[in-house]
Scaffold this motif. Structure first.
Motif, short mmCIF file in Angstrom:
data_model
loop_
_atom_site.label_atom_id
_atom_site.label_comp_id
_atom_site.label_asym_id
_atom_site.label_seq_id
_atom_site.Cartn_x
_atom_site.Cartn_y
_atom_site.Cartn_z
N HIS A 176 -0.42 15.30 -14.70
CA HIS A 176 -1.15 14.04 -14.71
C HIS A 176 -0.16 12.88 -14.83
N ILE A 177 -0.30 11.89 -13.98
CA ILE A 177 0.55 10.71 -13.95
C ILE A 177 -0.24 9.52 -14.48
N THR A 178 0.32 8.81 -15.44
CA THR A 178 -0.23 7.52 -15.84
C THR A 178 0.60 6.44 -15.15
N PHE A 179 -0.05 5.64 -14.33
CA PHE A 179 0.60 4.62 -13.51
C PHE A 179 0.36 3.27 -14.19
N TYR A 180 1.40 2.73 -14.84
CA TYR A 180 1.31 1.42 -15.47
C TYR A 180 1.59 0.34 -14.43
N LEU A 181 0.71 -0.66 -14.35
CA LEU A 181 0.83 -1.65 -13.28
C LEU A 181 0.35 -3.01 -13.75
N ASP A 182 0.82 -4.03 -13.04
CA ASP A 182 0.29 -5.38 -13.15
C ASP A 182 0.23 -5.91 -11.72
N PHE A 183 -0.88 -6.53 -11.35
CA PHE A 183 -1.08 -6.96 -9.97
C PHE A 183 -0.14 -8.08 -9.57
N ILE A 184 0.55 -8.67 -10.52
CA ILE A 184 1.51 -9.73 -10.21
C ILE A 184 2.78 -9.19 -9.56
N SER A 185 3.02 -7.89 -9.69
CA SER A 185 4.28 -7.29 -9.25
C SER A 185 4.20 -6.77 -7.81
N PRO A 186 5.04 -7.30 -6.92
CA PRO A 186 5.06 -6.75 -5.56
C PRO A 186 5.57 -5.33 -5.52
N TYR A 187 6.45 -4.97 -6.44
CA TYR A 187 6.95 -3.59 -6.48
C TYR A 187 5.83 -2.64 -6.90
N ALA A 188 4.97 -3.08 -7.81
CA ALA A 188 3.83 -2.25 -8.19
C ALA A 188 2.89 -2.06 -7.01
N TYR A 189 2.68 -3.13 -6.24
CA TYR A 189 1.84 -3.01 -5.04
C TYR A 189 2.43 -2.02 -4.05
N LEU A 190 3.72 -2.14 -3.76
CA LEU A 190 4.36 -1.23 -2.81
C LEU A 190 4.32 0.21 -3.31
N ALA A 191 4.56 0.40 -4.60
CA ALA A 191 4.51 1.76 -5.16
C ALA A 191 3.10 2.32 -5.07
N PHE A 192 2.11 1.48 -5.32
CA PHE A 192 0.71 1.91 -5.24
C PHE A 192 0.39 2.39 -3.83
N GLU A 193 0.81 1.62 -2.83
CA GLU A 193 0.53 1.98 -1.44
C GLU A 193 1.34 3.20 -0.99
N GLN A 194 2.54 3.33 -1.51
CA GLN A 194 3.44 4.40 -1.08
C GLN A 194 3.19 5.72 -1.79
N LEU A 195 2.54 5.68 -2.94
CA LEU A 195 2.40 6.86 -3.79
C LEU A 195 1.85 8.09 -3.05
N PRO A 196 0.76 7.99 -2.31
CA PRO A 196 0.24 9.21 -1.66
C PRO A 196 1.24 9.87 -0.72
N ASP A 197 1.97 9.07 0.07
CA ASP A 197 2.97 9.64 0.98
C ASP A 197 4.16 10.19 0.21
N ALA A 198 4.59 9.46 -0.82
CA ALA A 198 5.77 9.87 -1.58
C ALA A 198 5.56 11.19 -2.28
N LEU A 199 4.33 11.47 -2.70
CA LEU A 199 4.04 12.68 -3.47
C LEU A 199 3.26 13.72 -2.67
N ALA A 200 3.20 13.56 -1.37
CA ALA A 200 2.47 14.51 -0.53
C ALA A 200 3.01 15.93 -0.74
N GLY A 201 2.10 16.89 -0.88
CA GLY A 201 2.50 18.28 -1.06
C GLY A 201 2.70 18.69 -2.50
N THR A 202 2.58 17.76 -3.43
CA THR A 202 2.69 18.10 -4.85
C THR A 202 1.29 18.12 -5.47
N SER A 203 1.17 18.72 -6.64
CA SER A 203 -0.11 18.81 -7.32
C SER A 203 -0.12 17.84 -8.49
#
Length: 220
Positions: free
Chosen positions: A3-30
């Protein structure tokens, strides 16, 4: 399954990019994910830091870099009309949409709606009419009741204080087991951990925090 806890603030562009990229970045993992909004400014204040957008040359570089990263990753991103802005209405809206069974953890749909409100289209993220329209669009997700506003404010404070207590110092940050992974560029590292790479049980991980402090500007 981790289980991953994703700490975020909508003010951060890096948080936005990580949010969008997460499914592809972790594809194939449980894994499963819980999204936990925190006040980035609160983390900075606790650790005695300025944000990237509060240092003029770093501000310029940050905006150029996130636009480049979005371009290379194929993620739509346009800078909002002004930045930084006050993220409290967006953070509180996200928490107002948290299910009663998981207070303080809005769904991916809610986080996606708010991130895209900020980082797509180039409009003013804090515009009152746009905020009202966003809140109206998320009405089906929201808790109801007169006490909701006070509960939401308290929940944001709790999320931020709990994050600090766990060692969170920035966003985006991912907590898995007893380990923290910071930043968009930590996604490959997070993937390696989820895949069970033995490096994470080795001496490099364990000893990194044992390096002696040679000099500290805070003591001067």
């Amino acid at each position: 399954m981790k289980h991953i806890t994703f700490y975020l603030d909508f003010i951060s562009p890096y948080a936005y990019l990580a949010f969008e990229q997460l499914p592809d970045a972790l594809a194939g993992t449980s894994y499963s994910v819980g999204y936990k909004p925190v006040l980035f400014a609160g983390l900075l204040k606790h650790h005695g830091q300025l944000g990237p957008a509060e240092i003029a040359p770093k501000r310029d570089w940050t905006y150029r870099q996130v636009l480049w990263l979005a371009h290379t990753l194929g993620i739509p991103l346009q800078m909002p009309a002004s930045h930084p802005f006050n993220p409290l209405p967006l953070l509180r809206l996200s928490l107002a949409c948290s299910p009663e069974a998981e207070p303080g953890q809005p769904s991916r749909y809610v986080c996606e709606s708010i991130f895209r409100h900020v980082w797509r289209g180039g409009a003013d993220a804090a515009d009152v009419s746009r905020l009202a329209a966003l809140a109206q669009a998320l009405v089906p997700q929201q808790q109801q009741g007169r006490e909701r506003d006070d509960q939401v404010k308290a929940q944001l404070k709790k999320n931020t204080e709990d994050a600090i207590a766990k060692g969170v110092f920035g966003v985006p940050m991912f907590a898995v087991d007893d380990k923290l992974f910071w930043g968009l560029d930590a996604l490959p590292m997070l993937r390696g951990y989820l895949l069970g790479e033995p490096w994470f049980e080795g001496e490099d991980w364990k000893n990194a925090c044992q390096v002696a402090v040679g000099v500290s500007r805070r003591s001067e």
